[in-house]
Design an enzyme around this catalytic site. Structure first.
Site, PDB file in Angstrom:
ATOM      1  N   LYS A 109      44.066   5.725  64.489  1.00 63.10           N
ATOM      2  CA  LYS A 109      43.428   6.638  65.432  1.00 63.10           C
ATOM      3  C   LYS A 109      44.385   7.807  65.663  1.00 63.10           C
ATOM      4  O   LYS A 109      45.054   7.917  66.694  1.00 63.10           O
ATOM      5  CB  LYS A 109      43.074   5.914  66.722  1.00 63.10           C
ATOM      6  CG  LYS A 109      41.903   6.553  67.413  1.00 63.10           C
ATOM      7  CD  LYS A 109      41.224   5.606  68.369  1.00 63.10           C
ATOM      8  CE  LYS A 109      40.370   6.333  69.365  1.00 63.10           C
ATOM      9  NZ  LYS A 109      39.411   7.267  68.805  1.00 63.10           N
ATOM     10  N   GLU A 122      30.603   4.901  59.298  1.00 63.27           N
ATOM     11  CA  GLU A 122      30.509   4.946  60.760  1.00 63.27           C
ATOM     12  C   GLU A 122      30.066   6.330  61.192  1.00 63.27           C
ATOM     13  O   GLU A 122      29.858   7.221  60.363  1.00 63.27           O
ATOM     14  CB  GLU A 122      31.865   4.586  61.403  1.00 63.27           C
ATOM     15  CG  GLU A 122      32.988   5.505  60.984  1.00 63.27           C
ATOM     16  CD  GLU A 122      34.322   5.255  61.657  1.00 63.27           C
ATOM     17  OE1 GLU A 122      34.431   4.435  62.577  1.00 63.27           O
ATOM     18  OE2 GLU A 122      35.287   5.933  61.259  1.00 63.27           O
ATOM     19  N   ARG A 163      46.154  -1.115  70.233  1.00 66.51           N
ATOM     20  CA  ARG A 163      45.733  -0.307  69.082  1.00 66.51           C
ATOM     21  C   ARG A 163      46.528   0.994  68.995  1.00 66.51           C
ATOM     22  O   ARG A 163      46.864   1.451  67.906  1.00 66.51           O
ATOM     23  CB  ARG A 163      44.233  -0.028  69.159  1.00 66.51           C
ATOM     24  CG  ARG A 163      43.678   0.607  67.890  1.00 66.51           C
ATOM     25  CD  ARG A 163      42.172   0.669  67.882  1.00 66.51           C
ATOM     26  NE  ARG A 163      41.646   1.572  68.889  1.00 66.51           N
ATOM     27  CZ  ARG A 163      40.349   1.748  69.144  1.00 66.51           C
ATOM     28  NH1 ARG A 163      39.442   1.059  68.475  1.00 66.51           N
ATOM     29  NH2 ARG A 163      39.950   2.583  70.074  1.00 66.51           N
TER      30      ARG A 163
HETATM   31  N1  PXG Z   1      35.153   5.171  65.017  1.00 69.26           N
HETATM   32  C1  PXG Z   1      35.965   6.215  65.245  1.00 69.26           C
HETATM   33  C2  PXG Z   1      36.375   7.066  64.117  1.00 69.26           C
HETATM   34  C3  PXG Z   1      36.419   6.477  66.543  1.00 69.26           C
HETATM   35  O1  PXG Z   1      37.241   7.491  66.772  1.00 69.26           O
HETATM   36  C4  PXG Z   1      35.134   4.566  67.313  1.00 69.26           C
HETATM   37  C5  PXG Z   1      34.751   4.354  66.003  1.00 69.26           C
HETATM   38  C6  PXG Z   1      34.706   3.582  68.370  1.00 69.26           C
HETATM   39  O2  PXG Z   1      35.801   2.770  68.745  1.00 69.26           O
HETATM   40  P1  PXG Z   1      35.950   2.131  70.172  1.00 69.26           P
HETATM   41  O3  PXG Z   1      37.237   1.393  70.120  1.00 69.26           O
HETATM   42  O4  PXG Z   1      35.968   3.260  71.172  1.00 69.26           O
HETATM   43  O5  PXG Z   1      34.809   1.241  70.359  1.00 69.26           O
HETATM   44  C7  PXG Z   1      35.977   5.646  67.615  1.00 69.26           C
HETATM   45  C8  PXG Z   1      36.405   5.887  68.999  1.00 69.26           C
HETATM   46  C9  PXG Z   1      34.983  10.587  72.503  1.00 69.26           C
HETATM   47  C10 PXG Z   1      35.705  10.085  71.355  1.00 69.26           C
HETATM   48  O6  PXG Z   1      33.821  10.946  72.348  1.00 69.26           O
HETATM   49  C11 PXG Z   1      35.731   8.770  71.032  1.00 69.26           C
HETATM   50  C12 PXG Z   1      36.395   8.339  69.911  1.00 69.26           C
HETATM   51  C13 PXG Z   1      36.984   9.283  69.138  1.00 69.26           C
HETATM   52  C14 PXG Z   1      36.945  10.581  69.459  1.00 69.26           C
HETATM   53  C15 PXG Z   1      36.312  11.016  70.572  1.00 69.26           C
HETATM   54  O7  PXG Z   1      35.584  10.651  73.570  1.00 69.26           O
HETATM   55  N2  PXG Z   1      36.437   7.074  69.529  1.00 69.26           N
END
Ligand code: PXG
Length: 296
Positions: free
Chosen positions: A153, A186, A54
């Protein structure tokens, strides 16, 4: 004194207090870069290959050339974990456009920078998982797919941060963003699911959500238990009147949502399907087949 963690920046390890990048880095000046948040459980880096995949897709979308191959990136992540003697960890992988000048032009940035932070994680209290969290739909709309969409991302997270600020100011745990037509997308860093009549629904990435790796695992677990999962737009009404709702994400794992804008979801307690999926998820994350071992 506790030993400082070692942080990888472009192939060199620096102690945390000395891990620095240039103020001319376009990641800082313009949010020009991409990142991943990854977790390791009991010596296994959960879905490491998927996160790296990703990261490169995000980089491709912003035309950022990562100066390492995917295999080299994987090795660098593992090496950083070993260097810090970690078995349970939170890993932040960041690739910035690198050092340029004070103009926007990325051609002035000859080399992208790779940063790998592997830190221990403080597991938050289990009460969120047991009781569920409160949420609110924020005034901050998710960026659309024709702008700085969360499908990429990227380091541009102001949109999520504004929503988080609002949730905190309002006194609820998390914020939920809407897309341009007013459907829920989300959380600030979590994907959203609802359960209605035994079926699961989650908004598609075409509404500007990140294609979450945890969401994919949750979907797989649900389907393997005979539950149907649909990617579809969800209206605020459908969220308010859902039988169950939960978030998925690397940092949060799976967390039930008990309230949205002061409206209780069903009886305000984590629902049976959510609880079943959460229990299954806890088993999957420590399965060696689901990730890459740190020490082998
Ligand atoms: N939506 C967004 C916008 C994200 O940035 C997720 C969903 C979940 O994706 P995953 O692949 O992790 O299941 C994310 C992911 C943190 C942190 O708290 C996590 C994200 C972004 C920013 C900070 O560490 N993640």
């Amino acid at each position: 004194m506790e030993k400082e963690i070692a942080i990888y920046i472009d192939g060199i390890y620096y102690p945390k207090s000395n891990a620095k990048i240039s103020v001319y880095d376009h990641g800082l000046l313009y949010g020009d870069g991409v990142f991943e948040g990854i977790r390791a459980y009991e010596g296994i880096v959960f879905k490491l290959r998927e996160h790296i995949e990703r990261l490169y897709l995000s980089a491709h979308a912003i035309m950022l050339k990562i100066p390492l191959s995917k295999e080299e990136m994987l090795k660098a992540v593992i090496e950083t974990l070993r260097k810090n003697k970690l078995t349970n960890a939170y890993i932040r992988l960041v690739v910035t456009r690198g050092v340029g000048d004070l103009g926007l032009d990325p051609r002035k940035c000859p080399k992208a920078s790779v940063i790998i932070i592997a830190d221990s994680i403080n597991l938050h209290s289990s009460s969120a998982k047991e009781k569920g969290i409160s949420t609110m739909i924020s005034w901050v709309r998710r960026n659309t797919v024709d702008s700085t969409t969360h499908e990429i991302k990227s380091l541009n997270y102001l949109n999520s941060i504004l929503a988080k600020i609002e949730a905190t100011a309002t006194g609820v745990d998390e914020a939920i963003s809407l897309d341009k037509i007013g459907c829920v997308v989300e959380g600030v860093g979590e994907n959203l699911f609802i359960v209605k009549d035994g079926k699961l629904f989650t908004p598609p990435s075409s509404s500007g959500a990140l294609s979450g790796i945890t969401a994919k695992v949750a979907t797989r677990i649900a389907r393997s238990r005979g539950l149907e999962v649909f990617e579809t737009r969800i209206t605020p009404f459908q969220l308010f009147t859902a039988d169950e709702a939960f978030f998925t994400g690397t940092a949060m794992e799976m967390v039930p949502i008990r309230e949205v804008n002061s409206r209780q979801i069903a009886d305000g307690k984590p629902g049976p399907i959510t609880k079943k999926l959460m229990a299954a998820f806890q088993k999957v994350i420590v399965d060696p087949n689901e990730g890459v071992p740190i020490y082998s």
